[in-house]
Design a protein around this motif. Structure first.
Motif, PDB file in Angstrom:
ATOM      1  N   VAL A 144      -0.026  -3.034 -11.797  1.00  0.00           N
ATOM      2  CA  VAL A 144      -0.688  -2.360 -10.846  1.00  0.00           C
ATOM      3  C   VAL A 144      -2.165  -2.273 -10.262  1.00  0.00           C
ATOM      4  O   VAL A 144      -2.390  -1.427 -10.541  1.00  0.00           O
ATOM      5  CB  VAL A 144      -0.084  -1.758 -10.084  1.00  0.00           C
ATOM      6  N   ILE A 174      -4.445  -5.147  -4.294  1.00  0.00           N
ATOM      7  CA  ILE A 174      -3.560  -4.584  -4.657  1.00  0.00           C
ATOM      8  C   ILE A 174      -3.279  -5.319  -5.530  1.00  0.00           C
ATOM      9  O   ILE A 174      -2.741  -6.590  -4.941  1.00  0.00           O
ATOM     10  CB  ILE A 174      -2.265  -3.532  -4.197  1.00  0.00           C
ATOM     11  N   GLN A 222      -3.754   4.770  -9.984  1.00  0.00           N
ATOM     12  CA  GLN A 222      -4.367   3.493 -10.822  1.00  0.00           C
ATOM     13  C   GLN A 222      -3.788   2.731 -11.835  1.00  0.00           C
ATOM     14  O   GLN A 222      -3.566   2.436 -12.670  1.00  0.00           O
ATOM     15  CB  GLN A 222      -5.670   3.940 -10.876  1.00  0.00           C
ATOM     16  N   LEU A 262       0.670  -1.096  -0.271  1.00  0.00           N
ATOM     17  CA  LEU A 262       0.290  -0.466  -0.521  1.00  0.00           C
ATOM     18  C   LEU A 262       0.883   1.747  -0.157  1.00  0.00           C
ATOM     19  O   LEU A 262       0.792   2.301  -0.556  1.00  0.00           O
ATOM     20  CB  LEU A 262      -0.899  -0.133   1.038  1.00  0.00           C
ATOM     21  N   ARG A 309       2.990   1.629  -3.044  1.00  0.00           N
ATOM     22  CA  ARG A 309       2.229   2.012  -4.551  1.00  0.00           C
ATOM     23  C   ARG A 309       2.222   3.556  -4.065  1.00  0.00           C
ATOM     24  O   ARG A 309       1.954   4.439  -5.211  1.00  0.00           O
ATOM     25  CB  ARG A 309       0.768   1.274  -4.599  1.00  0.00           C
ATOM     26  N   SER A 353      -5.873  -1.862  -8.861  1.00  0.00           N
ATOM     27  CA  SER A 353      -5.852  -1.710  -6.887  1.00  0.00           C
ATOM     28  C   SER A 353      -7.747  -1.354  -7.214  1.00  0.00           C
ATOM     29  O   SER A 353      -7.667  -0.657  -7.707  1.00  0.00           O
ATOM     30  CB  SER A 353      -5.494  -0.445  -5.916  1.00  0.00           C
ATOM     31  N   THR A 371      -8.490  -2.505   0.711  1.00  0.00           N
ATOM     32  CA  THR A 371      -7.236  -2.345  -0.084  1.00  0.00           C
ATOM     33  C   THR A 371      -7.009  -3.918  -1.315  1.00  0.00           C
ATOM     34  O   THR A 371      -6.208  -4.069  -0.122  1.00  0.00           O
ATOM     35  CB  THR A 371      -6.576  -1.016   0.006  1.00  0.00           C
TER      36      THR A 371
END
Lengths: 333, 333, 333, 333
Positions: free
Chosen positions: C33, C48, C28, C16, C19, C35, C46
């Motif tokens: 990647v 991912i 995003q 988290l 990212r 999520s 969350t």
């Protein structure tokens, strides 16, 4: 416990055992000692009232009211049973306070006697750690305390060997400064019988007397000394090796009697001795070898944690009306 | 210990006690069992070699070499004595390894059997916590390790009830990955005699066998299973209530014999029973009451910490030449 | 954590945070990647997925599936919230296993990484202590196990500094002997942000990689090494002093921007530096003073016990169908 | 510590830091504040005397004598250094008592403030556990006490949140009953600087004042309240996240100044703020995020045990003439 090498008494802190020793099967007949018992789903409750000095002398316990909860199955780690015992204990304890005329707003100081670092003596400190303490809210923001609570404080005063001060003196000092209406003193006890260890809870309105409990106590924690009522809660956590042996002789004797009829010379020379003479003999034989230790079951760590939780849960429920006996276990950890 | 309800053996993990039971006073006479003893300033050292299968059957222990250090005064919390015992233990242990042909560079894995959360069973984990671990230095920066050290690793594998895996299997897995030359396994034992609890250390080259030790062990930790030598170090920390009682009968019998001469019927009906019959009887009488617990002295917390320090200090000195027996206590906490 | 003095990466074990660092507000947009997030009564979940090597390089985490539960209010010691988080965690974890194709009878080994004696690193051992272990029942009496349970074992292998053996090697050895179908590895993590410490739980199917977690790990615990899937559960319990300071610079900058508009020279010379340059500078300034410690909140003892109970409760419920999410808290202590 | 959300003071319990804040480099110039420093093989000793109310106001500490031992290398787990610090502390403490006119037979009560269950707040209870307690020997068998000892008692009174009673009141009660001549109060402190945490010991004759220490204290433990001298011993074990950040701004500013000369706008807008304004700003920025926690180094368990041993060893030697500074470490465990 103050260990008196010339003390050949049966070494029990339980009124229940003292009465058994004094009275045998027909215990009801001791003048000045009244008792009643009943069973409730695996919990045996016995109430003993010692009403006269004569009764007190007869069984070697000070006059007062004693309640004992015996729960042999407590050793089985059954969490449902533990919850039931906590609830039953809470109910009996609340009724006990009411009978003593102690109202729902009386300020309470819980004293956890004993030594953190000696597992079988750590009952008191462990209970104190789980007591729901509220006195400071009443002192600091009295108008914000929800109804259903009373001022409760809780202290573990340590033992003479680690503080250098009698716990009785420490308690006196704290009582004088914090002014509770009632002291509840929790202590680990010595029992005569290995099967009562960690399965029995005694409540008494007699306070704590020198020589009771398993730590070193020279001065009492009593109404006479503190000026306020003292209710003692005790659990036997240890037993003398010599009393285990002596009880075994009794059991063997009864076993042979049942099997073979009352013949002479069941246990030979031992049959001719009085209980106290025999116990003295056991100690004479054991002491040179360092045998006569206080012993405790191997699983003491778990047992003492379980029973401390039961007592703390029960007290939290009995002392605070807002904590019902349904959610009694939710306030300990 | 695997508790077998039909097991009416004397329940001792000590070769010393097993030999006493089998041979009485003239123990030297058991074929296939050799032993010698001497005293050194309060420490009694006994070496027992079981050299034949006949000897093994006679005393109920597997063939091998056993050394026992008995130090009755260890209960007195005398730190000078503790240092002397650590030094003596280190010396005997180093000699024991040498006799087994294990050299000063042999890689050692110390296994601490038992359960952290059960004080009398926590000996192994407590020793492991104080072992001077060096294997990772040899693995990661071999050229920077000072002379006088060897690769030592140490693991406490837990017990079946808390891991779900036999500790024997965990040890096998670790041995296969980390490739030591020797396993030293530390375990708490059961004794016949309350006065040997926490005062006696046994060293043996036999490994750990099912049914020894006080935890739950179903599979052994032995040379046969691991493929490398296994030296076991054990300390009795518990005793069955029934063996305390049975030993007391013996002591009483001897006491009366000495005082009154060998009369008939000293202990009545008990005199007519064999040792094992009598022990069976004691258990029959006690078991329905839940009496037959493993018990440990009240002061177990302190005792077990002291003796774990002695063993860890002794091992650190015996395993690393750079740690002399003078500074043996400096590496534990 | 392997501390690399030339490592000026942001030092987070949370996907988290990685990212966030890589993508800022428009995270995003990072290719490879994916999520999504949602809130559920105070719990932010969350998910991912790092689907390509490009995505992995971009945020510095290995490809795989990550779920994070953030619960800022966990610091308030609210036992209702704790129960809700345990239930939510159990649900997410069960779904995670299902998505990985791990069925309800798969045999599970729970590994508690970390060091008992270092409170912020004790998460793994604390969880293991509360796992409901059943494997031995399946091994010893398979026909007597009630339906709704699966074989679960649990081990805390210790850390390199106290065992001398890589925990990865110990786990390999145990896996080879006990043959589970899945390893669940619990570990304490380092976070970038003090407010995520003890309030965030990460689940990942990536295993444990060298340099993650706060202990010393040189070898991974991964599917590649063990041959079976490894699900990692981590909770940040510490943060570097330098990252606290660096994050504060960010917060200050944003604060001034909001208040005063985007003027030049908000934080003077610091404004001209890249994030990594600035962090390097902070460390250069702090290191000579010994400032750059890993720190943890003062209340770490309570926090870590609470979150270990949440994870253990959640796992017990997720792994055993017989334990519903209603009674999820009843099996831990 | 009483946390006052409107308190934007520098939040230090150390006189040393308070003087630095007030006086900067030329601290000697503060009227009513005298100080001297010297180094002794890695230990820096600073003596600060606040002699007037003016001086007290200037640095925000009550008038009195303060001694600080700073030992940055204490974090390196060097047991030789620990022994040297214990010896130095003993010497300084003995001289401090002498200067206060407290003789070698004065009866001493050691009070360990703080909470057992919160590691960074457990300093006081940990010291008490290792104090050599003798008062009970003087009370029970005064003619058998060897020369070279004085009556020492020791109590850990708990914290308001767990007892419901101010520790000040508990101490008052115990003092009135046990009648010592001197109270020594040990407490964990908050520092401004992460590098002083667990490396600094402060001795002061000012007692304990509300708002000092890291626990909740509303009433003081002072000569005024108890009627006998109170010497306080404190060790910083925690620091506010906000003060770490604020100190970092200072360090950054100085770093740029040295490197680039005193240019304008080194830290942009921050340069225009007073220290207290900047700290207020840091807190405003951090607080909404729950950032402003008290933090402690990850290794707090080991650090606090080490420094508690140093203080207990030092006190045992300083209080009992029979315990020389050579064997000072032998009496703790």
């Amino acid at each position: 416990m103050d260990i008196d090498l010339n003390d050949f008494s049966p070494r029990t802190d339980l009124a229940l055992e003292a009465r058994e020793l004094a009275g045998g099967a027909n215990a009801q007949a001791i003048p000045g000692v009244e008792s009643e018992s009943y069973n409730d789903a695996g919990i045996r409750i016995t109430k003993i009232d010692i009403t006269t000095e004569e009764g007190a002398r007869a069984i070697g316990k000070v006059p007062g009211h004693y309640i004992t909860l015996e729960v042999p199955a407590l050793r089985n780690k059954d969490s449902d049973l533990q919850d039931r015992v906590a609830t039953k204990f809470a109910k009996e304890f609340a009724a006990f306070l009411e009978k003593l005329g102690i109202g729902p707003n009386a300020k309470v100081l819980v004293i956890g006697l004993g030594n953190w670092n000696v597992t079988p003596d750590a009952l008191g400190p462990l209970v104190v750690e789980n007591i729901m303490v509220t006195r400071h809210y009443f002192e600091l923001m009295p108008d914000q305390v929800s109804p259903g609570y009373r001022p409760v404080s809780a202290v573990a005063p340590g033992v003479l060997g680690t503080t250098g001060i009698e716990s009785s003196e420490i308690v006196q000092g704290i009582v004088e400064k914090s002014r509770p209406d009632l002291v509840i003193a929790i202590d680990a006890l010595a029992s005569r019988s290995l099967d009562r260890v960690n399965t029995t809870i005694q409540i008494a309105d007699t306070g704590i007397h020198p020589g009771s409990g398993i730590g070193n106590k020279r001065k009492g924690i009593t109404k006479q000394i503190l000026g306020i009522p003292v209710v003692a809660i005790g659990v036997p956590t240890v037993v003398y090796a010599s009393t285990i042996i002596n009880s075994a002789f009794d059991l063997m004797h009864k076993h042979f009697e049942q099997q073979k009829g009352n013949t002479t010379q069941i246990l030979g020379l031992l049959d001719n001795l009085q209980e106290n003479e025999r116990l003295q003999l056991v100690r004479e034989v054991l002491n040179p070898l360092g045998h006569d230790l206080l012993v405790t079951p191997k699983e003491i760590d778990q047992f003492i944690e379980d029973i401390a939780n039961i007592i703390a849960s029960g007290l939290n429920s009995a002392l605070h009306e807002a904590i019902s006996t349904d959610n009694v276990a939710a306030y300990t950890h």
